[in-house]
Enzyme design. Structure first.
Site, PDB file in Angstrom:
ATOM      1  N   LYS A   1      31.315  84.904  55.886  1.00 28.98           N
ATOM      2  CA  LYS A   1      31.448  84.894  57.341  1.00 28.98           C
ATOM      3  C   LYS A   1      31.867  83.508  57.835  1.00 28.98           C
ATOM      4  CE  LYS A   1      27.748  88.296  58.150  1.00 28.98           C
ATOM      5  NZ  LYS A   1      28.495  89.272  58.951  1.00 28.98           N
TER       6      LYS A   1
ATOM      7  N   ARG B   1      25.521  99.038  54.241  1.00 27.40           N
ATOM      8  CA  ARG B   1      25.703 100.437  53.816  1.00 27.40           C
ATOM      9  C   ARG B   1      25.505 100.598  52.319  1.00 27.40           C
ATOM     10  NH1 ARG B   1      31.622 100.246  56.288  1.00 27.40           N
ATOM     11  NH2 ARG B   1      30.464  98.756  57.554  1.00 27.40           N
TER      12      ARG B   1
END
Length: 497
Positions: free
Chosen positions: A267, A341
């Site tokens: 990020k 996920r």
């Protein structure tokens, strides 16, 4: 915070031995100015002289008004008295009552018709306004308001709402405290210990599995995310057994990424510190169990928390790697920053063993959901109409709102890959939906819902901190499910012609 419920007439309110009164005033307040009614006289005079304006959350702060034992009295408009209006009004009123000398407060419903939902909303707004994080900031001021009297016309009419409100405050503050902790004070191991402590409460049990046990279960997707961190993963399995033995449980699954760098798909540095909040789903499940311990409802609940860090090092999973999930489905990891996920999918497969009546996963999953819904509502996806309606209703009742998004099969087309059964990301368009479609592949054997709380789990800027959502929604959903049947009708998914 210590809450107490009392039956109080308007006349009795003025004689309460408290430091401050927060009086909820309806659109059409009483007009009497009789000498023995200090409260109604004060309200009537404020309205007559236009010192108390119309409009929800409009207020008038008074210092040592005549006839009151409390030194501070704040009158605040609640409009129609709905739970949403009460929450807004109490939030505004508490803003005027932050003086250090106020330790005992009264929330006064004596001029309006109190409801279960309204009382809950008022209690939560009061707790939110006075919450103070101190775990790693011992110099922070401790909460000043320590006792709150909830005054209503008839206490028996809202006893249930009051009890649920107390439990909800406990659960929300538990969730806030853990989500607010920096990552070095909220490792997967520490989360496991917090769950173990909850598991010692009556009716509860907690098991915490480590890397070898998770590997033995075949959770290759979960393991792949944890590979880049020196902190060992933990898979937390919690049981609340309040219902009949053998009765199908509701399973709550919480994403427990205690820090998310993005992995190899790292990020940007700006605001990366906020990725300590990426275990907001796990915190909300822990908080819900803390609330269940207070209320002891007649229902069985299982909590599953896959927890690890997502870090970049020489062992970290790489873009393009293919891993095998517990379900046997292979996954091509195109972006290591779509890691939530990857841990949730194995937990959803694990949930099958409980033969659940419903499974709800909660995750700070996608920035796309934040773009779509902002911070007001959490994103809701559900495989059945009944489950979707139950969760929407729970959010409305708890003032912890969500909004349903679609699960059309066409959205899954972007997850196709030449190298595995499924890719972990699709394109940018509809990112919250494609993430939900990924999870749905692993939740086909029971009624399932997914709550994307990326926009609602925490606030940024000057008010930076965890919100404790969606503990209120989950608690209301569980309490309502005591009397409901399992959701069984699959939602028909549309495919473009």
């Amino acid at each position: 915070m210590d809450f107490e419920l009392k039956s109080l007439t308007a006349a009795q309110v003025a004689q309460l031995p408290v430091d401050a009164l927060l009086v909820l005033v309806p659109d059409t307040p009483p007009t009497t100015k009789s000498a023995d009614q200090a409260l109604t006289r004060l309200v009537a005079q404020a309205v007559e002289h236009k010192d108390l304006e119309n409009g929800v959350a409009k207020l008038l702060a008074c210092y040592r008004p005549e006839g009151f034992k409390a030194s501070r009295v704040t009158l605040v408009r609640v409009g129609d008295g709905s739970a949403a209006s009460v929450r807004k009004a109490v939030t505004a009123g508490m803003g005027s009552l932050k003086q250090p000398g106020i330790q005992k407060l009264a929330l006064v419903f004596s001029l309006i018709e109190a409801t279960d939902d309204g009382v809950r909303a008022a209690m939560q707004a009061c707790a939110d306004a006075t919450y103070c994080y101190t775990t790693t900031k011992p110099s922070a001021k401790a909460r000043t308001v320590k006792q709150v009297v909830v005054g209503v016309a008839k206490a028996g009419d809202v006893q249930r709402g009051f009890e649920v409100g107390k439990a909800q405050v406990v659960g929300v503050e538990f969730a806030k405290e853990w989500a607010n902790r920096p990552a070095n004070h909220a490792t997967p191991t520490m989360l496991g210990e917090a769950a173990r402590k909850l598991g010692r409460k009556p009716g509860m049990k907690t098991d915490v599995l480590g890397p070898k046990q998770v590997e033995a279960l075949g959770m290759g997707s979960f393991l792949s995310v944890a590979r880049g961190s020196v902190e060992p993963l933990r898979f937390i399995v919690m049981h609340y057994n309040g219902g009949a033995k053998g009765s199908a449980p509701v399973v709550l699954v919480g994403k427990g990424i205690t820090f998310d760098t993005g992995g190899i798909s790292i990020k940007p540095a700006a605001d990366m510190d906020e990725m300590k909040f990426d275990m907001g789903g796990a915190a909300s499940v822990l908080g819900t169990f803390a609330a269940l311990a207070e209320l002891k409802p007649a229902i069985n609940v299982v909590g599953l928390i896959p927890s690890c860090e997502n870090m970049p090092d020489g062992q970290a999973v790489k873009p393009g790697d293919v891993v095998t999930s517990m379900s046997g489905q292979t996954i091509e990891i195109l972006n290591t920053d779509a890691e939530g996920r990857l841990i949730l999918c194995d937990a959803l497969t694990y949930a099958e063993r409980f033969k659940p009546r419903a499974v709800v996963d909660v995750a700070t999953l996608t920035g796309a959901c934040m773009i779509a819904l902002g911070s007001v509502r959490s994103g809701l996806f559900a495989s059945t109409e009944e489950l979707a309606n139950q969760l929407m209703a729970a959010g409305e009742a708890a003032q912890d709102l969500c909004w349903r998004l679609p699960l059309d099969d066409d959205y899954a087309d972007g997850l196709k890959t030449n190298f595995a059964d499924v890719a972990n990301v699709a394109g940018r368009a509809g990112g919250a939906i494609t993430a939900a479609k990924f999870l749905q592949r692993f939740a086909s054997k029971y009624p399932w819902a997914h709550l994307d709380i990326a926009g609602s789990a925490w606030k940024s800027g000057a008010a930076k901190g965890a919100t404790g959502r969606p503990v209120g929604l989950l608690l209301d959903f569980l309490l309502a499910s005591q009397a409901s049947k399992p959701a069984a009708t699959k939602t028909r998914q549309r495919r473009a012609a």
